[in-house]
Design a protein around this motif. Structure first.
Motif, short mmCIF file in Angstrom:
data_model
loop_
_atom_site.label_atom_id
_atom_site.label_comp_id
_atom_site.label_asym_id
_atom_site.label_seq_id
_atom_site.Cartn_x
_atom_site.Cartn_y
_atom_site.Cartn_z
N HIS A 50 33.97 -99.61 26.48
CA HIS A 50 33.46 -98.39 26.93
C HIS A 50 32.52 -97.87 26.10
O HIS A 50 31.40 -97.44 26.33
N ARG A 51 32.93 -97.76 24.57
CA ARG A 51 32.03 -97.06 23.61
C ARG A 51 30.84 -97.84 23.57
O ARG A 51 29.72 -97.44 23.37
N PHE A 52 31.14 -99.25 23.55
CA PHE A 52 29.89 -100.09 23.22
C PHE A 52 28.82 -99.98 24.39
O PHE A 52 27.89 -100.12 24.10
N VAL A 53 29.36 -100.10 25.73
CA VAL A 53 28.52 -100.26 26.64
C VAL A 53 27.58 -98.81 26.65
O VAL A 53 26.49 -98.53 26.86
N SER A 54 28.31 -97.52 26.24
CA SER A 54 27.79 -96.44 26.39
C SER A 54 26.58 -96.13 25.21
O SER A 54 25.75 -95.81 25.41
N THR A 102 43.08 -113.81 24.08
CA THR A 102 41.60 -113.29 24.28
C THR A 102 40.78 -114.32 24.85
O THR A 102 40.86 -115.62 24.43
N ILE A 103 40.14 -113.63 25.97
CA ILE A 103 39.09 -114.41 26.66
C ILE A 103 37.84 -113.92 26.73
O ILE A 103 37.56 -112.55 27.02
N GLU A 104 36.81 -114.82 26.37
CA GLU A 104 35.51 -114.27 26.56
C GLU A 104 34.82 -114.31 27.92
O GLU A 104 35.11 -115.34 28.68
N TYR A 105 34.07 -113.19 28.22
CA TYR A 105 33.28 -113.10 29.59
C TYR A 105 31.93 -112.75 29.28
O TYR A 105 31.60 -112.39 28.39
N LYS A 106 31.02 -113.49 30.43
CA LYS A 106 29.64 -112.81 30.42
C LYS A 106 29.59 -111.55 31.21
O LYS A 106 30.32 -111.33 32.08
N TRP A 107 28.62 -110.88 30.62
CA TRP A 107 28.52 -109.62 31.22
C TRP A 107 28.43 -109.27 32.63
O TRP A 107 28.93 -108.40 33.54
N GLU A 108 27.44 -110.38 33.15
CA GLU A 108 27.39 -110.47 34.57
C GLU A 108 28.59 -110.61 35.26
O GLU A 108 28.62 -110.16 36.68
N SER A 109 29.68 -111.13 34.77
CA SER A 109 30.83 -111.21 35.61
C SER A 109 31.98 -110.05 35.36
O SER A 109 32.97 -110.02 36.24
N VAL A 110 31.43 -109.02 34.64
CA VAL A 110 32.48 -107.87 34.55
C VAL A 110 32.09 -106.96 35.95
O VAL A 110 31.32 -106.83 36.26
N LYS A 116 26.44 -100.95 37.62
CA LYS A 116 26.30 -102.21 36.89
C LYS A 116 25.14 -102.70 36.86
O LYS A 116 24.85 -102.97 35.59
N GLU A 117 24.18 -102.50 37.94
CA GLU A 117 22.75 -102.77 37.65
C GLU A 117 22.13 -102.43 36.45
O GLU A 117 21.50 -103.01 35.86
N THR A 118 22.15 -101.06 36.07
CA THR A 118 21.52 -100.29 35.08
C THR A 118 22.11 -100.80 33.89
O THR A 118 21.35 -101.20 32.80
N ILE A 119 23.45 -100.99 33.82
CA ILE A 119 23.77 -101.58 32.46
C ILE A 119 23.50 -102.75 32.13
O ILE A 119 23.03 -103.10 31.24
N ILE A 153 23.64 -107.37 21.07
CA ILE A 153 24.83 -107.57 22.09
C ILE A 153 25.86 -108.33 21.68
O ILE A 153 25.81 -109.03 20.71
N LEU A 154 27.13 -107.76 22.06
CA LEU A 154 28.25 -108.32 21.81
C LEU A 154 28.91 -108.96 22.83
O LEU A 154 28.53 -108.61 24.11
N ILE A 155 29.81 -109.83 22.84
CA ILE A 155 30.59 -110.63 23.92
C ILE A 155 31.74 -109.63 24.20
O ILE A 155 32.53 -109.39 23.43
N THR A 156 31.87 -109.51 25.78
CA THR A 156 33.14 -108.89 26.31
C THR A 156 34.29 -109.66 26.34
O THR A 156 34.09 -110.77 26.40
N THR A 157 35.25 -109.01 26.05
CA THR A 157 36.77 -109.65 26.07
C THR A 157 37.40 -109.26 27.34
O THR A 157 38.65 -109.30 27.40
N HIS A 158 36.68 -107.96 28.08
CA HIS A 158 37.30 -107.50 29.45
C HIS A 158 36.48 -107.85 30.60
O HIS A 158 35.25 -107.85 30.40
N ASN A 159 37.11 -108.07 31.44
CA ASN A 159 36.44 -108.31 32.69
C ASN A 159 36.33 -107.23 33.87
O ASN A 159 35.90 -107.63 34.82
N LYS A 160 36.82 -106.19 33.34
CA LYS A 160 36.88 -104.98 34.10
C LYS A 160 36.51 -103.78 33.28
O LYS A 160 37.39 -103.45 32.35
N LEU A 161 35.58 -102.70 33.66
CA LEU A 161 35.44 -101.58 33.00
C LEU A 161 35.22 -100.43 33.83
O LEU A 161 34.79 -100.43 35.15
N SER A 162 35.49 -99.05 33.58
CA SER A 162 35.62 -97.92 34.42
C SER A 162 34.15 -97.22 34.03
O SER A 162 33.83 -96.82 33.05
#
Length: 127
Positions: A60-64, A83-91, A6-9, A19-28
């Motif tokens: 996952h493709r975007f972050v990668s 659809t809900i928008e999240y801040k990357w820090e909260s993912v 998470k820190e490096t991401i 940067i795009l806005i995430t609509t997921h609050n959890k990623l693998s």
């Protein structure tokens, strides 16, 4: 690239101009790491789906791609009322592997076909 967590991401996201806005609050994290390895070795991926500046499909493709410093093409999509928008820090970037071995094999086959290379090369890149 140092260990992908998470820190490096968040460090890389903070430093990037795109940067795009995430609509997921959890990623693998295992999925992100697998895709990242493929990307830095020249494997091409399908477009991510976006609505405005929100990711609809392809988180996952975007972050990668941000980690690999590769710009993915975008395909227009649409939001739903859910659809809900999240801040990357909260993912929540989890160490949990979401893909089964069968799904990983199928994705590797699709990547090999899309890139017109042998499946063995894809498997070698992800070790």
């Amino acid at each position: 690239m140092k260990k992908i967590n998470k820190e490096t991401i968040l460090e890389v996201i903070e430093k990037t101009d795109y940067i795009l806005i995430t609509t997921h609050n959890k990623l693998s994290l295992p999925i992100i790491r697998r895709i990242y390895k493929k990307m830095i070795n020249g494997i091409k991926f399908d477009d991510i789906k976006v609505c405005g500046n929100c990711i609809i499909d392809g988180h996952h493709r975007f972050v990668s791609s941000i980690l690999a410093k590769i710009k993915l093409d975008e395909a227009k999509s649409s939001k739903t009322s859910a659809t809900i928008e999240y801040k990357w820090e909260s993912v929540d970037f989890v160490e949990e592997e979401w893909d089964t071995l069968e799904k990983i094999q199928r994705l590797n086959e699709l990547d090999a076909e899309f890139n017109k290379i042998p499946i063995e090369k894809i498997i070698e890149l992800t070790k």
